[in-house]
Scaffold this active site. Structure first.
Site, PDB file in Angstrom:
ATOM      1  CE1 TYR A  59       3.401   6.502   2.984  1.00  0.00           C
ATOM      2  CE2 TYR A  59       2.607   8.053   1.339  1.00  0.00           C
ATOM      3  CZ  TYR A  59       3.278   6.895   1.659  1.00  0.00           C
ATOM      4  OH  TYR A  59       3.794   6.113   0.664  1.00  0.00           O
ATOM      5  CD  GLU A  66      -4.557  -4.798  -3.151  1.00  0.00           C
ATOM      6  OE1 GLU A  66      -4.865  -3.675  -2.728  1.00  0.00           O
ATOM      7  OE2 GLU A  66      -3.884  -5.614  -2.499  1.00  0.00           O
ATOM      8  CG  ASN A 102       5.502  -3.629   5.722  1.00  0.00           C
ATOM      9  OD1 ASN A 102       5.595  -4.568   6.512  1.00  0.00           O
ATOM     10  ND2 ASN A 102       4.607  -3.584   4.741  1.00  0.00           N
ATOM     11  CB  CYS A 154       3.253  -0.629   3.132  1.00  0.00           C
ATOM     12  SG  CYS A 154       4.321  -1.678   2.160  1.00  0.00           S
ATOM     13  CG  HIS A 155       0.216  -2.662  -1.787  1.00  0.00           C
ATOM     14  ND1 HIS A 155       0.437  -3.677  -0.869  1.00  0.00           N
ATOM     15  CD2 HIS A 155      -1.002  -2.902  -2.308  1.00  0.00           C
ATOM     16  CE1 HIS A 155      -0.593  -4.494  -0.870  1.00  0.00           C
ATOM     17  NE2 HIS A 155      -1.496  -4.051  -1.720  1.00  0.00           N
TER      18      HIS A 155
END
Length: 156
Positions: free
Chosen positions: A95, A153, A118, A126-127
DNA sequence: CCCTAGCGGTGCT
DNA sequence: AGCACCGCTAGGG
């Protein structure tokens, strides 16, 4: 705003389109999303959205996105959301790092709030934003989703 | 681990 | 204008 379903191996997502493009993406809900008639304009957009969502859920890079309609966000939120789109696959940010990247170095908390607003999770990733103490932080779609996406990912 | 103080955007009165 | 939220952070037990 027409909303259309996106069936995936992880449940059926729901995409909402304005006249300008993809405006919202919703996680699978217990109650089935109400679907609406497919307009000719949204059809190619929805094809791109569907492929993009399936790509993300399979850990593949997203080739192409439909136009995104982020006009509902405040200027600050739009800055944050655009910064999120620059986080590469397999990488994470924080952040505070996002805050610095948009030249609001002390606004990390506001960045978190913008992330929670979002409207297009997965495609606006945003993850990939973690807390500075390399803890998970929060996730509006539920922390289970955040960990699942990061595992897909290989970023966790 | 916990607590605290400081931070800034947003939405509601 | 004020005020209570927050997906935060750095610093100090």
């Amino acid at each position: 705003m027409t909303s259309l379903p996106i069936p995936t191996p992880h449940g059926t997502f729901c995409a909402c389109y304005s006249s300008r493009g993809l405006a919202q993406l919703h996680f699978p809900a217990p109650a089935p999303h109400t679907s609406q008639p497919q307009s000719r304009e949204t059809q190619p957009w929805h094809q791109l959205t569907t492929r993009a969502v399936l790509d993300v859920l399979a850990g593949r890079p997203v080739k192409k996105l439909p136009p995104l309609d982020l006009s509902q966000g405040t200027p600050f939120q739009q800055k944050v959301w655009n910064a999120l789109r620059l986080i590469p696959l397999h990488q994470t940010s924080s952040y505070g790092e996002i805050a610095r990247s948009i030249h609001h170095p002390n606004s990390s908390r506001a960045v978190g709030q913008a992330c929670s607003a979002n409207p297009i999770p997965l495609l606006i990733p945003c993850h990939r934003v973690l807390a500075a103490n390399r803890k998970l932080g929060g996730f509006s779609g539920g922390l289970d989703w955040k960990t699942k996406l990061l595992q897909i990912e290989h970023a966790l």
